[in-house]
Design an enzyme around this catalytic site. Structure first.
Site, PDB file in Angstrom:
ATOM      1  N   HIS A 101      30.897  73.537  43.622  1.00  0.00           N
ATOM      2  CA  HIS A 101      30.292  72.417  44.316  1.00  0.00           C
ATOM      3  C   HIS A 101      29.463  72.950  45.473  1.00  0.00           C
ATOM      4  O   HIS A 101      29.692  74.050  45.958  1.00  0.00           O
ATOM      5  CB  HIS A 101      31.328  71.392  44.810  1.00  0.00           C
ATOM      6  CG  HIS A 101      32.365  71.958  45.722  1.00  0.00           C
ATOM      7  ND1 HIS A 101      33.401  72.768  45.286  1.00  0.00           N
ATOM      8  CD2 HIS A 101      32.534  71.822  47.057  1.00  0.00           C
ATOM      9  CE1 HIS A 101      34.164  73.098  46.313  1.00  0.00           C
ATOM     10  NE2 HIS A 101      33.656  72.555  47.400  1.00  0.00           N
ATOM     11  N   HIS A 103      27.869  71.812  49.244  1.00  0.00           N
ATOM     12  CA  HIS A 103      27.840  70.867  50.361  1.00  0.00           C
ATOM     13  C   HIS A 103      26.398  70.727  50.836  1.00  0.00           C
ATOM     14  O   HIS A 103      25.681  71.721  50.959  1.00  0.00           O
ATOM     15  CB  HIS A 103      28.670  71.397  51.535  1.00  0.00           C
ATOM     16  CG  HIS A 103      30.115  71.572  51.245  1.00  0.00           C
ATOM     17  ND1 HIS A 103      31.066  70.655  51.644  1.00  0.00           N
ATOM     18  CD2 HIS A 103      30.784  72.554  50.600  1.00  0.00           C
ATOM     19  CE1 HIS A 103      32.261  71.077  51.258  1.00  0.00           C
ATOM     20  NE2 HIS A 103      32.116  72.226  50.620  1.00  0.00           N
TER      21      HIS A 103
END
Length: 139
Positions: A101, A103
């Site tokens: 992932h 940010h």
């Protein structure tokens, strides 16, 4: 591949509700529940990849442009002065959920430093030795 035990797989594929701000066939982008600043988002691929080293090339090719798109939207909608793209790999690097992932964190001029370190140095000949090890590993 999806991992039924992975919370980010479940969020990315809609099994767990989220504050979704963008979705396409490859990604879901959600607001982080523990934001560094309001608007802090997570780019989650719908397929499971433990970290960037496991990431499919097609997904990887789409991740950075999507980060730029989300960051530009933050600058327009939130009036932030800039944004960080942060991606951690491995526990020692701060990764807490082992599903790739990224940010996207809106940043303002008055914000405290977030990603910083005290610059170090190399001993005589150490930089060349480290560079040689890395070149060999890349062969």
């Amino acid at each position: 591949m999806r991992d039924a035990n992975c919370i980010f797989c479940r969020i990315a594929n809609g099994a767990i509700p989220s504050a979704t701000i963008y979705e396409d066939e490859t990604f879901r982008v959600i607001l982080d529940m523990g934001p560094a600043n309001p608007g802090h988002a997570l780019i989650l691929p719908k397929e499971h990849f433990a970290d960037v080293t496991a990431l499919d090339e097609m997904v990887a090719a789409k991740a950075l442009p999507l980060g730029a798109k989300i960051g530009a939207a933050m600058k327009e909608a939130l009036g932030c002065d800039g944004f960080n793209l942060v991606q951690n790999n491995g526990e020692a690097a701060g990764q807490t959920v082992f599903h790739f992932h990224m940010h996207v964190i809106p940043r303002y001029a008055a914000d405290p430093a977030m990603v910083s370190w005290t610059p170090g140095s190399y001993a005589e000949g150490e930089m060349d030795a480290v560079a040689e090890k890395l070149r060999a590993a890349l062969q």
